[in-house]
Write a protein that holds these residues in place. Sequence first.
Motif, PDB file in Angstrom:
ATOM      1  N   ARG A 136     -32.899 -68.058  93.580  1.00 58.78           N
ATOM      2  CA  ARG A 136     -34.019 -67.420  92.889  1.00 58.78           C
ATOM      3  C   ARG A 136     -33.497 -66.451  91.844  1.00 58.78           C
ATOM      4  NH1 ARG A 136     -36.112 -66.399  97.807  1.00 58.78           N
ATOM      5  NH2 ARG A 136     -37.378 -68.179  98.338  1.00 58.78           N
ATOM      6  N   TYR A 137     -34.102 -66.467  90.680  1.00 56.44           N
ATOM      7  CA  TYR A 137     -33.844 -65.410  89.687  1.00 56.44           C
ATOM      8  C   TYR A 137     -35.147 -64.647  89.552  1.00 56.44           C
ATOM      9  CZ  TYR A 137     -30.180 -68.591  88.038  1.00 56.44           C
ATOM     10  OH  TYR A 137     -29.118 -69.438  87.935  1.00 56.44           O
ATOM     11  N   ASP A 138     -35.102 -63.360  89.807  1.00 52.35           N
ATOM     12  CA  ASP A 138     -36.345 -62.576  89.761  1.00 52.35           C
ATOM     13  C   ASP A 138     -37.482 -63.352  90.414  1.00 52.35           C
ATOM     14  OD1 ASP A 138     -35.171 -60.413  88.655  1.00 52.35           O
ATOM     15  OD2 ASP A 138     -35.631 -60.978  86.591  1.00 52.35           O
ATOM     16  N   ARG A 139     -38.378 -63.892  89.587  1.00 54.32           N
ATOM     17  CA  ARG A 139     -39.487 -64.641  90.174  1.00 54.32           C
ATOM     18  C   ARG A 139     -39.285 -66.142  90.112  1.00 54.32           C
ATOM     19  NH1 ARG A 139     -42.960 -61.603  86.747  1.00 54.32           N
ATOM     20  NH2 ARG A 139     -42.402 -59.538  87.459  1.00 54.32           N
ATOM     21  N   ASN A 140     -38.397 -66.577  89.207  1.00 49.68           N
ATOM     22  CA  ASN A 140     -38.205 -68.022  89.057  1.00 49.68           C
ATOM     23  C   ASN A 140     -37.367 -68.581  90.189  1.00 49.68           C
ATOM     24  OD1 ASN A 140     -39.460 -67.682  86.660  1.00 49.68           O
ATOM     25  ND2 ASN A 140     -37.557 -67.607  85.473  1.00 49.68           N
ATOM     26  N   VAL A 141     -37.767 -69.743  90.655  1.00 51.23           N
ATOM     27  CA  VAL A 141     -36.933 -70.439  91.623  1.00 51.23           C
ATOM     28  C   VAL A 141     -36.208 -71.544  90.869  1.00 51.23           C
ATOM     29  CG1 VAL A 141     -36.892 -71.729  93.766  1.00 51.23           C
ATOM     30  CG2 VAL A 141     -38.583 -69.934  93.428  1.00 51.23           C
ATOM     31  N   ALA A 142     -34.909 -71.404  90.730  1.00 49.50           N
ATOM     32  CA  ALA A 142     -34.146 -72.396  89.963  1.00 49.50           C
ATOM     33  C   ALA A 142     -33.834 -73.603  90.819  1.00 49.50           C
ATOM     34  CB  ALA A 142     -32.857 -71.775  89.435  1.00 49.50           C
ATOM     35  N   VAL A 143     -33.495 -73.344  92.073  1.00 50.12           N
ATOM     36  CA  VAL A 143     -33.172 -74.414  93.007  1.00 50.12           C
ATOM     37  C   VAL A 143     -33.921 -74.114  94.289  1.00 50.12           C
ATOM     38  CG1 VAL A 143     -31.350 -75.467  94.366  1.00 50.12           C
ATOM     39  CG2 VAL A 143     -30.879 -74.785  92.032  1.00 50.12           C
ATOM     40  N   ASN A 144     -34.633 -75.116  94.785  1.00 51.84           N
ATOM     41  CA  ASN A 144     -35.534 -74.853  95.890  1.00 51.84           C
ATOM     42  C   ASN A 144     -35.210 -75.749  97.077  1.00 51.84           C
ATOM     43  OD1 ASN A 144     -37.625 -74.001  97.429  1.00 51.84           O
ATOM     44  ND2 ASN A 144     -39.248 -74.666  96.038  1.00 51.84           N
ATOM     45  N   GLU A 145     -34.555 -75.201  98.085  1.00 50.25           N
ATOM     46  CA  GLU A 145     -34.359 -75.903  99.356  1.00 50.25           C
ATOM     47  C   GLU A 145     -33.785 -77.296  99.180  1.00 50.25           C
ATOM     48  OE1 GLU A 145     -35.842 -75.228 102.817  1.00 50.25           O
ATOM     49  OE2 GLU A 145     -35.475 -73.167 102.181  1.00 50.25           O
ATOM     50  N   ILE A 146     -32.689 -77.420  98.449  1.00 48.90           N
ATOM     51  CA  ILE A 146     -32.154 -78.769  98.301  1.00 48.90           C
ATOM     52  C   ILE A 146     -31.039 -79.012  99.321  1.00 48.90           C
ATOM     53  CG2 ILE A 146     -32.717 -78.861  95.849  1.00 48.90           C
ATOM     54  CD1 ILE A 146     -29.742 -78.626  95.273  1.00 48.90           C
ATOM     55  N   SER A 147     -30.945 -80.241  99.756  1.00 48.83           N
ATOM     56  CA  SER A 147     -29.900 -80.644 100.697  1.00 48.83           C
ATOM     57  C   SER A 147     -29.334 -81.971 100.254  1.00 48.83           C
ATOM     58  CB  SER A 147     -30.469 -80.812 102.104  1.00 48.83           C
ATOM     59  OG  SER A 147     -31.120 -79.646 102.518  1.00 48.83           O
ATOM     60  N   PHE A 148     -28.032 -82.093 100.264  1.00 47.88           N
ATOM     61  CA  PHE A 148     -27.422 -83.412 100.043  1.00 47.88           C
ATOM     62  C   PHE A 148     -25.989 -83.395 100.532  1.00 47.88           C
ATOM     63  CE2 PHE A 148     -26.728 -81.058  96.096  1.00 47.88           C
ATOM     64  CZ  PHE A 148     -25.391 -81.293  95.832  1.00 47.88           C
ATOM     65  N   GLU A 149     -25.430 -84.581 100.658  1.00 47.09           N
ATOM     66  CA  GLU A 149     -24.041 -84.733 101.094  1.00 47.09           C
ATOM     67  C   GLU A 149     -23.334 -85.641 100.097  1.00 47.09           C
ATOM     68  OE1 GLU A 149     -22.668 -84.009 104.389  1.00 47.09           O
ATOM     69  OE2 GLU A 149     -24.436 -82.834 104.929  1.00 47.09           O
ATOM     70  N   VAL A 150     -22.087 -85.357  99.864  1.00 46.74           N
ATOM     71  CA  VAL A 150     -21.296 -86.253  99.025  1.00 46.74           C
ATOM     72  C   VAL A 150     -20.042 -86.615  99.809  1.00 46.74           C
ATOM     73  CG1 VAL A 150     -20.058 -86.533  96.872  1.00 46.74           C
ATOM     74  CG2 VAL A 150     -22.146 -85.157  96.924  1.00 46.74           C
ATOM     75  N   ALA A 151     -19.798 -87.922  99.938  1.00 45.75           N
ATOM     76  CA  ALA A 151     -18.629 -88.369 100.697  1.00 45.75           C
ATOM     77  C   ALA A 151     -17.404 -88.372  99.791  1.00 45.75           C
ATOM     78  CB  ALA A 151     -18.875 -89.762 101.244  1.00 45.75           C
ATOM     79  N   LYS A 152     -16.243 -88.388 100.431  1.00 40.14           N
ATOM     80  CA  LYS A 152     -14.979 -88.358  99.697  1.00 40.14           C
ATOM     81  C   LYS A 152     -14.861 -89.568  98.772  1.00 40.14           C
ATOM     82  CE  LYS A 152     -10.074 -87.980 100.941  1.00 40.14           C
ATOM     83  NZ  LYS A 152      -9.584 -87.312  99.813  1.00 40.14           N
ATOM     84  N   GLY A 153     -14.399 -89.329  97.554  1.00 42.04           N
ATOM     85  CA  GLY A 153     -14.151 -90.413  96.617  1.00 42.04           C
ATOM     86  C   GLY A 153     -15.359 -90.921  95.850  1.00 42.04           C
ATOM     87  N   GLN A 154     -16.526 -90.401  96.156  1.00 42.62           N
ATOM     88  CA  GLN A 154     -17.726 -90.854  95.452  1.00 42.62           C
ATOM     89  C   GLN A 154     -17.857 -90.212  94.074  1.00 42.62           C
ATOM     90  OE1 GLN A 154     -21.161 -89.950  97.837  1.00 42.62           O
ATOM     91  NE2 GLN A 154     -21.276 -92.021  98.647  1.00 42.62           N
ATOM     92  N   ILE A 155     -18.500 -90.913  93.167  1.00 38.18           N
ATOM     93  CA  ILE A 155     -18.934 -90.280  91.922  1.00 38.18           C
ATOM     94  C   ILE A 155     -20.443 -90.132  92.004  1.00 38.18           C
ATOM     95  CG2 ILE A 155     -18.984 -90.363  89.423  1.00 38.18           C
ATOM     96  CD1 ILE A 155     -16.712 -92.093  89.338  1.00 38.18           C
ATOM     97  N   VAL A 156     -20.899 -88.913  91.983  1.00 41.43           N
ATOM     98  CA  VAL A 156     -22.323 -88.674  92.123  1.00 41.43           C
ATOM     99  C   VAL A 156     -22.864 -88.123  90.817  1.00 41.43           C
ATOM    100  CG1 VAL A 156     -24.044 -87.300  93.294  1.00 41.43           C
ATOM    101  CG2 VAL A 156     -22.161 -88.271  94.578  1.00 41.43           C
TER     102      VAL A 156
END
Lengths: 323, 255
Positions: free
Chosen positions: A10-30
């Motif tokens: 959060r920046y002040d009132r703005n939410v830039a990133v909201n509750e994100i979840s992810f996984e990246v496995a070894k060697g992947q290009i995401v």
Amino acid sequence: MISVQNLTKRYDRNVAVNEISFEVAKGQIVGFLGPNGAGKTTTMRILTCFMPPTSGRASVAGFDVLDQPLEVKRRIGYLPETPPLYPEMEVHEYLAFVARLKGIPHADVSRRVAEVSERCAVTDVSRKLISKLSKGYRQRVGLAQAILHNPDVLILDEPTAGLDPKQIHETRQLIRSLAGEHTIILSTHILPEVEQTCDHVIIISKGKIVAQDTVENLTSRLRGQEAVLVEVTGAGADDIRGALSGVPGVARVVHRDSRNGLHSFEVESAPGQNVRALLARRVVESGWSLHELRPVAMSLEEVFLELTASEKAAEADGKGGRQ
Amino acid sequence: MMNIWTISRKELKSYFASPIAYLLLAMYAVIFGFFFWNAVGYFVNISMQSTMMGRSFPMDVNEMIIRPLLMNTSVVGLFLIPLISMRLFAEEKRQGTIELLMTSPVRDMEVILGKWLAALILYACLLGISLLNMGFLFAYGKPDWRPMLVGYLGLILQAGGLLAVGTFISTTTRNQIIAGAVTFGACLLLWVFDWVAGYETATWATVMGYMSVVRHYEPFSKGVIDTKDAVYFLSLIFLGIFLTSRSLESLRWRA
């Protein structure tokens, strides 16, 4: 390799990133795909320990970004949107400085700088001042800087932004060639770039992840398919699921959750088929109650439209610039 | 430790790759050269007068040339220090290279100390020019070198303190000019605080007097190391560096 759970910034009132979840496995290009201002850079800055998250956790190679930032930084190479270059330095000086900064032993610095310069094709400008370099060369020096200490994870923020088509092609080739040794996350707002360089894609919009899948799955989903949310009571989840899967035109049924006997499913249709009426009939004919039936893939379509729109705009800009 | 030196080396390279270091050195050479010429001229004049009048009271080179010159240098430092410290972090912020420093496996404190040390080394180079001038005094006379050494130690301590404050101010903006102007204001205030204590005796005036850089430098110029003065400058260094590290941390949260 990379694990992100319920990350919020959060920046002040703005939410830039909201509750994100992810996984990246070894060697992947995401590929991080999303319109400008979606939260791509913020997520990357959190992963590189440039800024701490407001809440949630992120870890790289098992090290938490808040608890062990130095360990994380040792394993990450980062190319910000504008390459972090010192204009008054010569290319080889700059790379040697970064090498020492990244903790490469003194004896290995010059060897490593030579290797990386070769790899990123900046050897011919190594005695030039960075302020005299073209945009394409700067980008490559930036990339060289990121891979100097041979990090496990590479984080590239819009690596092809502002380059001409030939340079874009070369940069993509370079990134592809780095795969395998490194786990790579790159951000872009250009859809074809993801198709050409990445295995996996995470679409992010307004701080939320709207979709994450392999590139093949996602592109086929984006081409004229529809997902429908169906909520049903009256039978077990497996029975309902079986019945829904049997409806002609249904490609996939995903069980979302069950609460008090109310089961919700996400049903994906094959391209060009409208299965909503058939789904409703099947539920009613089976003697169950239909609580809700609505399309859910809208957000994804919206993002896709926005993406293609911005890509067309970017292409138009490019043409305008070349004339 | 290695990281601090890596940063310092890069900073020094940047100083000497741009005109700023040479400009400062040249400016300082001219200014100090004038002070030196003036002080020596005055000394020669007085000594001629005293010889003609037949009185030969002892003439002290330390007291009449070196001490005033050191005091002048201390004041000139107040003007030059903002020019040295202004770019330290402001420039990194403007170029975006701060992202490189803050995502590299180095501690914030190592970055800060490295930059501060580089600035201090550049200032020491300036002092080196003044030492060249002082060399003439030793070539043609026999001044005592010990009080002078203490005087130079004081100058380094003073510069360390003011540069630390300047480094902090440089983290608050991405504009070098603003950083320089604010640092200049701060240096000037720390200099003139002393004036109030000249006529006012209330507690606040005494406190302001204590905060004055020049008052704490004066004993050094006489060759006297007083603990309270050394503590003053060391506290100023610690305060500046502490504020810088807090400011960098808040930069992360706000960035």
